[in-house]
Every structure is written in structure tokens, then in C-alpha cells.
Design a protein around this motif. Structure first.
Motif, PDB file in Angstrom:
ATOM      1  N   LYS A  49     119.476   8.244 104.489  1.00  0.00           N
ATOM      2  CA  LYS A  49     120.556   8.858 103.728  1.00  0.00           C
ATOM      3  C   LYS A  49     120.911  10.207 104.325  1.00  0.00           C
ATOM      4  O   LYS A  49     120.091  10.862 104.964  1.00  0.00           O
ATOM      5  N   TYR A  50     122.164  10.612 104.100  1.00  0.00           N
ATOM      6  CA  TYR A  50     122.595  11.974 104.361  1.00  0.00           C
ATOM      7  C   TYR A  50     123.138  12.539 103.047  1.00  0.00           C
ATOM      8  O   TYR A  50     124.068  11.990 102.454  1.00  0.00           O
ATOM      9  N   ILE A  51     122.526  13.641 102.617  1.00  0.00           N
ATOM     10  CA  ILE A  51     123.018  14.333 101.424  1.00  0.00           C
ATOM     11  C   ILE A  51     123.559  15.691 101.827  1.00  0.00           C
ATOM     12  O   ILE A  51     124.693  16.053 101.525  1.00  0.00           O
ATOM     13  N   THR A  52     122.740  16.445 102.523  1.00  0.00           N
ATOM     14  CA  THR A  52     123.122  17.759 103.012  1.00  0.00           C
ATOM     15  C   THR A  52     122.129  18.143 104.098  1.00  0.00           C
ATOM     16  O   THR A  52     121.130  17.465 104.300  1.00  0.00           O
ATOM     17  N   GLY A  53     122.419  19.229 104.826  1.00  0.00           N
ATOM     18  CA  GLY A  53     121.446  19.677 105.812  1.00  0.00           C
ATOM     19  C   GLY A  53     121.765  19.192 107.207  1.00  0.00           C
ATOM     20  O   GLY A  53     122.933  19.071 107.598  1.00  0.00           O
ATOM     21  N   ASP A  54     120.738  18.894 107.981  1.00  0.00           N
ATOM     22  CA  ASP A  54     120.898  18.480 109.375  1.00  0.00           C
ATOM     23  C   ASP A  54     121.783  17.255 109.490  1.00  0.00           C
ATOM     24  O   ASP A  54     121.642  16.297 108.716  1.00  0.00           O
ATOM     25  N   ASN A  55     122.660  17.289 110.471  1.00  0.00           N
ATOM     26  CA  ASN A  55     123.580  16.163 110.641  1.00  0.00           C
ATOM     27  C   ASN A  55     122.869  14.918 111.162  1.00  0.00           C
ATOM     28  O   ASN A  55     123.353  13.809 110.959  1.00  0.00           O
ATOM     29  N   LEU A  56     121.761  15.072 111.841  1.00  0.00           N
ATOM     30  CA  LEU A  56     121.007  13.931 112.340  1.00  0.00           C
ATOM     31  C   LEU A  56     119.881  13.632 111.355  1.00  0.00           C
ATOM     32  O   LEU A  56     119.014  14.475 111.110  1.00  0.00           O
ATOM     33  N   VAL A  57     119.924  12.461 110.791  1.00  0.00           N
ATOM     34  CA  VAL A  57     118.893  12.077 109.836  1.00  0.00           C
ATOM     35  C   VAL A  57     118.087  10.915 110.398  1.00  0.00           C
ATOM     36  O   VAL A  57     118.639  10.019 111.037  1.00  0.00           O
ATOM     37  N   LYS A  58     116.808  10.968 110.133  1.00  0.00           N
ATOM     38  CA  LYS A  58     115.922   9.906 110.608  1.00  0.00           C
ATOM     39  C   LYS A  58     115.460   9.071 109.432  1.00  0.00           C
ATOM     40  O   LYS A  58     115.245   9.595 108.327  1.00  0.00           O
ATOM     41  N   GLY A  59     115.337   7.766 109.685  1.00  0.00           N
ATOM     42  CA  GLY A  59     114.965   6.878 108.606  1.00  0.00           C
ATOM     43  C   GLY A  59     113.849   5.934 108.990  1.00  0.00           C
ATOM     44  O   GLY A  59     113.086   6.193 109.905  1.00  0.00           O
ATOM     45  N   SER A  60     113.826   4.816 108.284  1.00  0.00           N
ATOM     46  CA  SER A  60     112.758   3.837 108.481  1.00  0.00           C
ATOM     47  C   SER A  60     112.948   3.072 109.780  1.00  0.00           C
ATOM     48  O   SER A  60     114.062   2.943 110.280  1.00  0.00           O
ATOM     49  N   TYR A  61     111.844   2.532 110.282  1.00  0.00           N
ATOM     50  CA  TYR A  61     111.829   1.606 111.421  1.00  0.00           C
ATOM     51  C   TYR A  61     112.439   2.195 112.684  1.00  0.00           C
ATOM     52  O   TYR A  61     112.951   1.469 113.527  1.00  0.00           O
ATOM     53  N   GLY A  62     112.433   3.514 112.826  1.00  0.00           N
ATOM     54  CA  GLY A  62     112.944   4.144 114.029  1.00  0.00           C
ATOM     55  C   GLY A  62     114.447   4.343 114.068  1.00  0.00           C
ATOM     56  O   GLY A  62     114.993   4.777 115.093  1.00  0.00           O
ATOM     57  N   PHE A  63     115.118   4.035 112.973  1.00  0.00           N
ATOM     58  CA  PHE A  63     116.568   4.233 112.915  1.00  0.00           C
ATOM     59  C   PHE A  63     116.912   5.687 112.616  1.00  0.00           C
ATOM     60  O   PHE A  63     116.162   6.405 111.964  1.00  0.00           O
ATOM     61  N   GLU A  64     118.076   6.083 113.079  1.00  0.00           N
ATOM     62  CA  GLU A  64     118.616   7.400 112.775  1.00  0.00           C
ATOM     63  C   GLU A  64     120.134   7.284 112.653  1.00  0.00           C
ATOM     64  O   GLU A  64     120.726   6.296 113.087  1.00  0.00           O
ATOM     65  N   ALA A  65     120.736   8.289 112.051  1.00  0.00           N
ATOM     66  CA  ALA A  65     122.188   8.285 111.916  1.00  0.00           C
ATOM     67  C   ALA A  65     122.677   9.717 112.012  1.00  0.00           C
ATOM     68  O   ALA A  65     121.989  10.658 111.603  1.00  0.00           O
ATOM     69  N   GLU A  66     123.881   9.859 112.551  1.00  0.00           N
ATOM     70  CA  GLU A  66     124.455  11.179 112.715  1.00  0.00           C
ATOM     71  C   GLU A  66     125.702  11.330 111.860  1.00  0.00           C
ATOM     72  O   GLU A  66     126.650  10.545 111.986  1.00  0.00           O
ATOM     73  N   PHE A  67     125.687  12.317 111.007  1.00  0.00           N
ATOM     74  CA  PHE A  67     126.838  12.642 110.171  1.00  0.00           C
ATOM     75  C   PHE A  67     127.790  13.513 110.988  1.00  0.00           C
ATOM     76  O   PHE A  67     127.402  14.553 111.501  1.00  0.00           O
ATOM     77  N   ASN A  68     129.035  13.063 111.112  1.00  0.00           N
ATOM     78  CA  ASN A  68     130.045  13.815 111.841  1.00  0.00           C
ATOM     79  C   ASN A  68     131.215  14.043 110.906  1.00  0.00           C
ATOM     80  O   ASN A  68     132.025  13.129 110.668  1.00  0.00           O
ATOM     81  N   LYS A  69     131.299  15.257 110.378  1.00  0.00           N
ATOM     82  CA  LYS A  69     132.309  15.534 109.353  1.00  0.00           C
ATOM     83  C   LYS A  69     133.722  15.482 109.931  1.00  0.00           C
ATOM     84  O   LYS A  69     134.644  14.973 109.278  1.00  0.00           O
ATOM     85  N   SER A  70     133.904  15.971 111.137  1.00  0.00           N
ATOM     86  CA  SER A  70     135.256  16.008 111.710  1.00  0.00           C
ATOM     87  C   SER A  70     135.781  14.598 111.994  1.00  0.00           C
ATOM     88  O   SER A  70     136.978  14.345 111.890  1.00  0.00           O
ATOM     89  N   GLN A  71     134.885  13.694 112.338  1.00  0.00           N
ATOM     90  CA  GLN A  71     135.294  12.312 112.599  1.00  0.00           C
ATOM     91  C   GLN A  71     135.055  11.406 111.404  1.00  0.00           C
ATOM     92  O   GLN A  71     135.311  10.203 111.496  1.00  0.00           O
TER      93      GLN A  71
END
Lengths: 113, 111
Positions: A49-71
Motif C-alpha cells: 500500500k501507499y498512504i503517505t511518505g516514501d514514494n517507493l513502497v515495498k511489499g510481500s514476496y519481493g514486490f514493490e511499487a512506486e507512487f508517481n504523483k505527477s503521472q
């Protein structure tokens, strides 16, 4: 109104290669963004999940996601795909508070050995 | 198993019949949600409970649908006079924080 788009119905990746599953959203204000995975005959499992804070979030099973507000994107990534990652992936968004989750249509990931 | 459980896993019914599904959330979760998922689509929100209070209902929840959570624990979703368009996977989720824990769902087939 809030909405989520997953532009790819299917993503095919060779085992060991990096993978990206795309998600863009449309919501006014600050979004809460989520990724879920669904295996056959199983419920949706929370990945990250991304709620607030760092744009790169790490999750389960080695997955990650990047929050890009401009895009207005929240793409799911993994550096090295496994065959066992093959599943249906859903991006979801909501406002703050306890508003309903809005899901994308899902992207089927196939990792080929 | 301390996850969200749903019963039955599969239900086949004839058009016009009534069906009821049950969801048992994770015990300490006060929020419970129902979603519907059709083939090729993501889950769509139906309704939401906080404890026993039903706080929100989607426009998808027609008059034939009713949901209850009488004691703030398990919940039931009833569909009256089922139609073929009701065929879908019905998912229940519970939460205590920002993310939901989902059950495996009840697959309804209306013949």
C-alpha cells in the motif's frame, strides 16, 4: 469520481527477468493506493500500500511499487520474476477515511520458465 | 484458520430462487465489506458495515439484495428472486486498518 486503470490485460515475462504491472489512477485529493494478488480459487491477498511518505513502497514476496504523483501512476514491480508469481493482479484506490476501494480490471501475469 | 471465511464456496441455483451467503470476518475486525466480481473485472463494492451498522450501500445493491450483520460479527448477504445476471463471485472482506483481508469468495451460478 475515483477510478483506476490497468492498461494491460496480460503481461508475459520470462522467469528471472524484471516485471512491471502498470496502474494509473484518477482521484482528487490524496489517494490511498493498493495492490492485491489473486490466485485461482483464492481470495485477494494484500501485497502493498501507499498512504503517505516514501514514494517507493515495498511489499510481500519481493514486490514493490512506486507512487508517481505527477503521472498519477502506481506501477507494481519486481526485480526478478518467479513462475509462482503468475496470478491476477489488481490495483485499487480510495480516498482517506473509509471510502470504498475502487479496483482496476486486473492484469494477468504469466511468468514463463 | 484465522482468515476471512465464506460459506458456501459454490452455489448453483435456478432463476427466481433465493440464496444466502455467509461471511465470518477476522474476529477483531470491526469493518466488513461485500464485493461482487464478474469474469474479467475487478471487485465492485456492494456494501459496508462498521460493527452491526450498515454504513454504505452501492447503487449495485438492488432491492433484491439485503445484507445484515446482526451482532457485529458474521454477516449474511441474501439475494431474492435471483436472475442470471447475478452470477458472479461474491467476496467478503474485513479490516481493522487501511487494507482489507479478503475471503475466498462464494461463486454463484444462476441457471
Amino acid at each position: 469520481a475515483q477510478s483506476v486503470a490497468q492498461p494491460e490485460d496480460q503481461v508475459n515475462v520470462a522467469e528471472g527477468n524484471p516485471l512491471t504491472v502498470k496502474c494509473t489512477y484518477s482521484v482528487s485529493g490524496n489517494p490511498y493506493l493498493f495492490w492485491y494478488v489473486q490466485y485461482p480459487n483464492r481470495g485477494l491477498q494484500f501485497l502493498l500500500k501507499y498512504i503517505t511518505g516514501d514514494n517507493l513502497v515495498k511489499g510481500s514476496y519481493g514486490f514493490e511499487a512506486e507512487f508517481n504523483k505527477s503521472q498519477t501512476s502506481f506501477h507494481l514491480k519486481k526485480p526478478s520474476a518467479l513462475v509462482s508469481d503468475s496470478a491476477l493482479y489488481f490495483c485499487a484506490v480510495r480516498f482517506s477515511g473509509n471510502t470504498p476501494l475502487v479496483f482496476g480490471k486486473g492484469t494477468r501475469l504469466s511468468v514463463i520458465a | 484458520d484465522t482468515g476471512v471465511s465464506q460459506d458456501p464456496r459454490h452455489k448453483i441455483t435456478k432463476r427466481g430462487q433465493n440464496v444466502t451467503f455467509r461471511c465470518d470476518p477476522i474476529s477483531e475486525h470491526n469493518r466488513l465489506y461485500w464485493y461482487r466480481q464478474t469474469l474479467g473485472q475487478g471487485p465492485e463494492f456492494l456494501t459496508y458495515f462498521q460493527n452491526e451498522a450498515q454504513l454504505e450501500k452501492s447503487r449495485l445493491l438492488s432491492d433484491r439484495f439485503s445484507a445484515e450483520r446482526p451482532k457485529g460479527s458474521f454477516s449474511t448477504l441474501e439475494i431474492q428472486r435471483t436472475e442470471q445476471g447475478d452470477s458472479a463471485m461474491y467476496l467478503c472482506a474485513s479490516s481493522a486498518r487501511e487494507w482489507r483481508y479478503f475471503g475466498a469468495g462464494t461463486r454463484l451460478s444462476v441457471l
